[in-house]
Design a protein around this motif. Sequence first.
Motif, PDB file in Angstrom:
ATOM      1  N   UNK A   1      17.820  14.527  55.501  1.00  0.00           N
ATOM      2  CA  UNK A   1      17.807  14.511  56.941  1.00  0.00           C
ATOM      3  C   UNK A   1      18.874  15.465  57.484  1.00  0.00           C
ATOM      4  N   UNK A   2      20.046  15.430  56.902  1.00  0.00           N
ATOM      5  CA  UNK A   2      21.106  16.337  57.351  1.00  0.00           C
ATOM      6  C   UNK A   2      20.750  17.793  57.063  1.00  0.00           C
ATOM      7  N   UNK A   3      20.096  18.008  55.930  1.00  0.00           N
ATOM      8  CA  UNK A   3      19.647  19.368  55.606  1.00  0.00           C
ATOM      9  C   UNK A   3      18.632  19.872  56.618  1.00  0.00           C
ATOM     10  N   UNK A   4      17.725  18.983  57.038  1.00  0.00           N
ATOM     11  CA  UNK A   4      16.752  19.362  58.065  1.00  0.00           C
ATOM     12  C   UNK A   4      17.418  19.686  59.383  1.00  0.00           C
ATOM     13  N   UNK A   5      18.451  18.926  59.712  1.00  0.00           N
ATOM     14  CA  UNK A   5      19.178  19.198  60.956  1.00  0.00           C
ATOM     15  C   UNK A   5      19.920  20.524  60.891  1.00  0.00           C
ATOM     16  N   UNK A   6      20.536  20.797  59.751  1.00  0.00           N
ATOM     17  CA  UNK A   6      21.235  22.082  59.587  1.00  0.00           C
ATOM     18  C   UNK A   6      20.241  23.238  59.582  1.00  0.00           C
ATOM     19  N   UNK A   7      19.099  23.020  58.928  1.00  0.00           N
ATOM     20  CA  UNK A   7      18.069  24.062  58.889  1.00  0.00           C
ATOM     21  C   UNK A   7      17.430  24.255  60.255  1.00  0.00           C
ATOM     22  N   UNK A   8      17.591  23.314  61.148  1.00  0.00           N
ATOM     23  CA  UNK A   8      17.110  23.453  62.519  1.00  0.00           C
ATOM     24  C   UNK A   8      18.102  24.254  63.357  1.00  0.00           C
ATOM     25  N   UNK A   9      19.391  24.007  63.161  1.00  0.00           N
ATOM     26  CA  UNK A   9      20.414  24.648  63.984  1.00  0.00           C
ATOM     27  C   UNK A   9      20.571  26.136  63.724  1.00  0.00           C
ATOM     28  N   UNK A  34      11.752  22.689  60.376  1.00  0.00           N
ATOM     29  CA  UNK A  34      12.974  21.922  60.117  1.00  0.00           C
ATOM     30  C   UNK A  34      13.004  20.639  60.932  1.00  0.00           C
ATOM     31  N   UNK A  35      12.509  20.693  62.155  1.00  0.00           N
ATOM     32  CA  UNK A  35      12.451  19.494  62.984  1.00  0.00           C
ATOM     33  C   UNK A  35      11.502  18.465  62.374  1.00  0.00           C
ATOM     34  N   UNK A  36      10.391  18.922  61.837  1.00  0.00           N
ATOM     35  CA  UNK A  36       9.446  18.025  61.183  1.00  0.00           C
ATOM     36  C   UNK A  36      10.080  17.347  59.978  1.00  0.00           C
ATOM     37  N   UNK A  37      10.804  18.113  59.165  1.00  0.00           N
ATOM     38  CA  UNK A  37      11.492  17.540  58.003  1.00  0.00           C
ATOM     39  C   UNK A  37      12.495  16.480  58.455  1.00  0.00           C
ATOM     40  N   UNK A  39      12.501  14.653  61.274  1.00  0.00           N
ATOM     41  CA  UNK A  39      11.831  13.479  61.829  1.00  0.00           C
ATOM     42  C   UNK A  39      11.222  12.629  60.722  1.00  0.00           C
ATOM     43  N   UNK A  40      10.563  13.257  59.765  1.00  0.00           N
ATOM     44  CA  UNK A  40       9.955  12.508  58.660  1.00  0.00           C
ATOM     45  C   UNK A  40      11.032  11.840  57.821  1.00  0.00           C
ATOM     46  N   UNK A  41      12.120  12.531  57.565  1.00  0.00           N
ATOM     47  CA  UNK A  41      13.220  11.939  56.795  1.00  0.00           C
ATOM     48  C   UNK A  41      13.808  10.739  57.512  1.00  0.00           C
ATOM     49  N   UNK A  42      14.028  10.870  58.806  1.00  0.00           N
ATOM     50  CA  UNK A  42      14.594   9.765  59.581  1.00  0.00           C
ATOM     51  C   UNK A  42      13.656   8.564  59.581  1.00  0.00           C
ATOM     52  N   UNK A  43      12.358   8.801  59.766  1.00  0.00           N
ATOM     53  CA  UNK A  43      11.389   7.709  59.761  1.00  0.00           C
ATOM     54  C   UNK A  43      11.319   7.035  58.400  1.00  0.00           C
ATOM     55  N   UNK A  44      11.407   7.814  57.337  1.00  0.00           N
ATOM     56  CA  UNK A  44      11.385   7.254  55.983  1.00  0.00           C
ATOM     57  C   UNK A  44      12.607   6.384  55.738  1.00  0.00           C
TER      58      UNK A  44
END
Length: 99
Positions: A1-9, A34-37, A39-44
């Motif tokens: 999830x943190x990786x997705x957030x960093x990959x978004x920024x 990255x936003x999709x990753x 959101x899916x990580x957070x939901x999981x």
Amino acid sequence: MLGGSAAWGAPLALFGMSPHPWAGLAFLVLIGAADTVSVVSRSTIVQMHTPSELLGRVSAAEQIVGQAGPDIGNMRGFPGKHLIRPVLQRHRIEKPGHR
């Protein structure tokens, strides 16, 4: 999830600095992925670590925050925009030959 957030920024910052439309479009694609990753990580994480008896409530709260959060942020962002719009429209620059 943190990786997705960093990959978004990172692509978001690059999008802001990009002078080329096609590069900007590529950055927007990366931002969306990255936003999709994220959101899916957070939901999981929510589904895997929430007790069964609370899962419906927690999932509903997480969904409301995910959907309403950006809108609330936009609303909070500039509450005086309705006051400025008439001023901007009054002073807009028209193209020569168009009235």
